[in-house]
Enzyme design. Structure first.
Site, PDB file in Angstrom:
ATOM      1  N   LYS A 230     -30.118  27.296 -55.691  1.00  0.00           N
ATOM      2  CA  LYS A 230     -30.718  26.467 -54.641  1.00  0.00           C
ATOM      3  C   LYS A 230     -30.033  26.667 -53.269  1.00  0.00           C
ATOM      4  O   LYS A 230     -28.957  27.259 -53.180  1.00  0.00           O
ATOM      5  CB  LYS A 230     -30.662  25.001 -55.070  1.00  0.00           C
ATOM      6  CG  LYS A 230     -31.514  24.704 -56.313  1.00  0.00           C
ATOM      7  CD  LYS A 230     -31.583  23.209 -56.579  1.00  0.00           C
ATOM      8  CE  LYS A 230     -32.449  22.906 -57.788  1.00  0.00           C
ATOM      9  NZ  LYS A 230     -32.604  21.443 -57.995  1.00  0.00           N
TER      10      LYS A 230
ATOM     11  N   TYR B  25     -42.888  22.179 -57.790  1.00  0.00           N
ATOM     12  CA  TYR B  25     -42.416  20.860 -58.224  1.00  0.00           C
ATOM     13  C   TYR B  25     -43.564  19.849 -58.335  1.00  0.00           C
ATOM     14  O   TYR B  25     -43.333  18.641 -58.286  1.00  0.00           O
ATOM     15  CB  TYR B  25     -41.352  20.346 -57.262  1.00  0.00           C
ATOM     16  CG  TYR B  25     -39.975  20.952 -57.495  1.00  0.00           C
ATOM     17  CD1 TYR B  25     -39.300  20.753 -58.695  1.00  0.00           C
ATOM     18  CD2 TYR B  25     -39.332  21.700 -56.514  1.00  0.00           C
ATOM     19  CE1 TYR B  25     -38.038  21.275 -58.919  1.00  0.00           C
ATOM     20  CE2 TYR B  25     -38.069  22.231 -56.726  1.00  0.00           C
ATOM     21  CZ  TYR B  25     -37.425  22.015 -57.934  1.00  0.00           C
ATOM     22  OH  TYR B  25     -36.174  22.524 -58.159  1.00  0.00           O
TER      23      TYR B  25
ATOM     24  N   ASN C 297     -28.016  20.224 -56.079  1.00  0.00           N
ATOM     25  CA  ASN C 297     -27.329  20.419 -57.361  1.00  0.00           C
ATOM     26  C   ASN C 297     -27.280  21.883 -57.791  1.00  0.00           C
ATOM     27  O   ASN C 297     -27.150  22.189 -58.975  1.00  0.00           O
ATOM     28  CB  ASN C 297     -27.905  19.495 -58.447  1.00  0.00           C
ATOM     29  CG  ASN C 297     -29.333  19.819 -58.809  1.00  0.00           C
ATOM     30  OD1 ASN C 297     -29.973  20.675 -58.188  1.00  0.00           O
ATOM     31  ND2 ASN C 297     -29.855  19.166 -59.839  1.00  0.00           N
TER      32      ASN C 297
ATOM     33  N   HIS D  11     -31.634  25.204 -60.560  1.00  0.00           N
ATOM     34  CA  HIS D  11     -32.728  24.688 -61.378  1.00  0.00           C
ATOM     35  C   HIS D  11     -32.829  25.580 -62.606  1.00  0.00           C
ATOM     36  O   HIS D  11     -32.620  26.789 -62.510  1.00  0.00           O
ATOM     37  CB  HIS D  11     -34.060  24.733 -60.620  1.00  0.00           C
ATOM     38  CG  HIS D  11     -35.248  24.565 -61.528  1.00  0.00           C
ATOM     39  ND1 HIS D  11     -35.684  23.337 -61.933  1.00  0.00           N
ATOM     40  CD2 HIS D  11     -36.035  25.486 -62.158  1.00  0.00           C
ATOM     41  CE1 HIS D  11     -36.712  23.508 -62.772  1.00  0.00           C
ATOM     42  NE2 HIS D  11     -36.941  24.798 -62.910  1.00  0.00           N
TER      43      HIS D  11
ATOM     44  N   GLU E 152     -43.123  28.932 -65.074  1.00  0.00           N
ATOM     45  CA  GLU E 152     -42.296  29.060 -63.867  1.00  0.00           C
ATOM     46  C   GLU E 152     -42.015  30.529 -63.530  1.00  0.00           C
ATOM     47  O   GLU E 152     -42.002  30.910 -62.356  1.00  0.00           O
ATOM     48  CB  GLU E 152     -41.000  28.271 -64.054  1.00  0.00           C
ATOM     49  CG  GLU E 152     -41.262  26.768 -64.118  1.00  0.00           C
ATOM     50  CD  GLU E 152     -40.023  25.930 -64.391  1.00  0.00           C
ATOM     51  OE1 GLU E 152     -40.160  24.690 -64.383  1.00  0.00           O
ATOM     52  OE2 GLU E 152     -38.925  26.493 -64.601  1.00  0.00           O
TER      53      GLU E 152
HETATM   54  P1  CMP Z   1     -34.401  20.281 -60.799  1.00  0.00           P
HETATM   55  O1  CMP Z   1     -33.932  20.699 -62.151  1.00  0.00           O
HETATM   56  O2  CMP Z   1     -34.613  21.356 -59.803  1.00  0.00           O
HETATM   57  O3  CMP Z   1     -35.764  19.446 -60.948  1.00  0.00           O
HETATM   58  C1  CMP Z   1     -36.150  18.443 -60.029  1.00  0.00           C
HETATM   59  C2  CMP Z   1     -35.076  18.137 -59.024  1.00  0.00           C
HETATM   60  O4  CMP Z   1     -35.232  16.937 -58.306  1.00  0.00           O
HETATM   61  C3  CMP Z   1     -33.765  17.991 -59.746  1.00  0.00           C
HETATM   62  O5  CMP Z   1     -33.332  19.265 -60.198  1.00  0.00           O
HETATM   63  C4  CMP Z   1     -32.901  17.325 -58.671  1.00  0.00           C
HETATM   64  O6  CMP Z   1     -32.186  18.257 -57.898  1.00  0.00           O
HETATM   65  C5  CMP Z   1     -33.933  16.666 -57.762  1.00  0.00           C
HETATM   66  N1  CMP Z   1     -33.722  15.234 -57.623  1.00  0.00           N
HETATM   67  C6  CMP Z   1     -33.479  14.615 -56.469  1.00  0.00           C
HETATM   68  N2  CMP Z   1     -33.341  13.296 -56.679  1.00  0.00           N
HETATM   69  C7  CMP Z   1     -33.495  13.082 -57.999  1.00  0.00           C
HETATM   70  C8  CMP Z   1     -33.460  11.916 -58.838  1.00  0.00           C
HETATM   71  N3  CMP Z   1     -33.221  10.694 -58.340  1.00  0.00           N
HETATM   72  N4  CMP Z   1     -33.658  12.093 -60.169  1.00  0.00           N
HETATM   73  C9  CMP Z   1     -33.906  13.324 -60.684  1.00  0.00           C
HETATM   74  N5  CMP Z   1     -33.957  14.461 -59.939  1.00  0.00           N
HETATM   75  C10 CMP Z   1     -33.745  14.326 -58.605  1.00  0.00           C
END
Ligand code: CMP
Length: 140
Positions: free
Chosen positions: A11, A51, A114, A117, A128
């Site tokens: 990311k 998403y 984070n 993904h 995906e």
């Molecule tokens: P990802 O695995 O990319 O899938 C959805 C993303 O939403 C997740 O990682 C997080 O980085 C992001 N995200 C942001 N806020 C939240 C939240 N409150 N709960 C879950 N995912 C979140």
């Protein structure tokens, strides 16, 4: 144990901090092989489409904004039980809850920033992967 493929995104928070290699090293050390990889700057349409499952969630707009805030590296990973192996080395979505030694614990900044993904199932991995790669771009 079966050889399978999963989909990964490094990311914008990680590319911004020049951690593409550090993340990839952790993926490789977890037994995963990068069989396709490209650095892209997602369009808003791509991020919203990718998403789409989260579009009713309160964090959707921020998530899309973050994912288009800089380059990402999309990858196809191959290995034994690749979906589970990738999720294990990524760690929990919120780095505060992630196990030591995982990518998110060691490198991530927040639940949004984070660092990675990873697909949550083999079925979603196939969807995906097809979202970002043509079959001929994947070389196992
Ligand atoms: P990802 O695995 O990319 O899938 C959805 C993303 O939403 C997740 O990682 C997080 O980085 C992001 N995200 C942001 N806020 C939240 C939240 N409150 N709960 C879950 N995912 C979140």
């Amino acid at each position: 144990m079966t050889t399978e493929r999963t989909f990964s995104i490094i990311k914008p928070d990680a590319t911004r901090r020049n951690l593409t290699g550090a993340v990839t090293k952790m993926l490789e050390e977890a037994g995963l092989r990068v069989v396709a990889s490209k650095r892209i700057h997602m369009t808003r349409e791509q991020a919203e489409g990718f998403y789409g499952v989260h579009k009713e969630r309160p964090f959707f707009a921020d998530l899309v904004g973050f994912m288009i805030s800089g380059p990402v590296v999309v990858q196809v990973l191959e290995g034994e039980d690749a979906v589970a192996a990738n999720r294990k080395v990524m760690g929990a979505t919120n780095p505060a809850n992630a196990e030591p030694g995982t990518i998110r614990k060691e490198l991530a900044e927040s639940i949004e920033a984070n660092s990675v993904h990873g697909s949550d199932s083999a079925e979603n991995a196939a969807i995906e992967i097809a979202f970002f790669f043509q079959p001929e771009e994947i070389v196992g």
